[in-house]
Motif scaffolding. Structure first.
Motif, mmCIF file in Angstrom:
data_model
loop_
_atom_site.group_PDB
_atom_site.id
_atom_site.type_symbol
_atom_site.label_atom_id
_atom_site.label_comp_id
_atom_site.label_asym_id
_atom_site.label_seq_id
_atom_site.Cartn_x
_atom_site.Cartn_y
_atom_site.Cartn_z
ATOM 1 N N VAL A 1 0.828 -1.204 0.000
ATOM 2 C CA VAL A 1 0.000 0.000 0.000
ATOM 3 C C VAL A 1 0.865 1.258 0.000
ATOM 4 N N LEU A 2 1.988 1.210 0.687
ATOM 5 C CA LEU A 2 2.866 2.380 0.735
ATOM 6 C C LEU A 2 3.453 2.685 -0.645
ATOM 7 N N THR A 3 3.721 1.669 -1.424
ATOM 8 C CA THR A 3 4.244 1.867 -2.771
ATOM 9 C C THR A 3 3.248 2.645 -3.625
ATOM 10 N N TYR A 4 1.974 2.297 -3.519
ATOM 11 C CA TYR A 4 0.957 2.985 -4.315
ATOM 12 C C TYR A 4 0.715 4.401 -3.808
ATOM 13 N N ALA A 5 0.819 4.611 -2.505
ATOM 14 C CA ALA A 5 0.660 5.962 -1.967
ATOM 15 C C ALA A 5 1.812 6.854 -2.427
ATOM 16 N N GLY B 1 -4.508 -2.631 -7.052
ATOM 17 C CA GLY B 1 -3.124 -2.836 -6.660
ATOM 18 C C GLY B 1 -2.888 -3.996 -5.725
ATOM 19 N N ARG B 2 -3.902 -4.398 -4.973
ATOM 20 C CA ARG B 2 -3.717 -5.503 -4.024
ATOM 21 C C ARG B 2 -3.416 -6.818 -4.726
ATOM 22 N N ASN B 3 -3.787 -6.915 -5.988
ATOM 23 C CA ASN B 3 -3.565 -8.151 -6.742
ATOM 24 C C ASN B 3 -2.632 -7.937 -7.926
ATOM 25 N N ALA B 4 -1.701 -7.009 -7.801
ATOM 26 C CA ALA B 4 -0.798 -6.704 -8.914
ATOM 27 C C ALA B 4 0.016 -7.928 -9.303
ATOM 28 N N GLY B 5 0.042 -8.215 -10.583
ATOM 29 C CA GLY B 5 0.806 -9.339 -11.104
ATOM 30 C C GLY B 5 0.132 -10.684 -10.926
ATOM 31 N N ALA B 6 -1.049 -10.720 -10.353
ATOM 32 C CA ALA B 6 -1.717 -12.000 -10.089
ATOM 33 C C ALA B 6 -2.143 -12.699 -11.374
#
Length: 167
Positions: free
Chosen positions: A81-85, A136-141
């Motif tokens: 989450v910090l990466t997206y913020a 973003g919680r499922n990035a690359g899934a």
């Protein structure tokens, strides 16, 4: 097929993030007197038009920097989450600095208004959080193989329905 579905999720997350960022920018830049509640009601139709322009403005300017952040996070499976913020804050900062004239002789930006810089960066942070909640919680899934189905229980042959019980 998973990639096509993921692209729709990314697009929906980007549009939702732009809508939220546009609302923040319009609310903070155009209506700073909202902190004083004695100003009275605002015309809803005018507010809807202004919010629509804010959405178009933010989505148009943020498309390229946001897609760079999305491509990096999808490629490296980054789901924090910090990466997206932070990425949203950098995108907001890039959008604001893209509108300010740059003087190459002094290597500085001319006419930065600190309040507007803070508003755009804050709107980018909130937009990054909204995007993380949606996509973003499922990035690359989409690259992970699907989980195998559990094996079916083995069936033992059952006795015929009207046979006498065995003793």
């Amino acid at each position: 097929m998973a990639l096509i579905g993921r692209l729709f999720v990314i697009l929906f997350g980007f549009l939702a993030a732009c809508l939220v960022a546009g609302m923040i920018v319009v609310g903070a830049v155009l209506f700073p007197e909202f902190s004083d509640l004695a100003t009275g009601p605002t015309d809803p139709s005018a507010l809807n038009i202004v919010l629509g322009f804010g959405f178009v403005f933010v989505s148009g300017f943020a498309l390229l920097p946001a897609m760079i952040v999305v491509a990096i996070t999808e490629a490296f499976y980054i789901r924090g989450v910090l990466t997206y913020a932070v990425g949203g804050g950098v995108v907001g900062l890039a959008c604001y600095l893209g509108l300010i004239p740059f003087d190459p002789a002094t290597l500085s930006f001319d006419g930065i208004v600190r309040r507007h810089l803070e508003i755009m960066t804050g709107a980018g942070i909130v937009a990054g959080l909204v995007y993380w909640m949606i996509a973003g919680r499922n990035a690359g899934a989409w690259r992970e193989p699907p989980r195998p189905l559990p094996p079916l229980p083995s069936r033992s042959p059952s006795p015929p329905p009207h046979s006498p019980p065995s003793s």
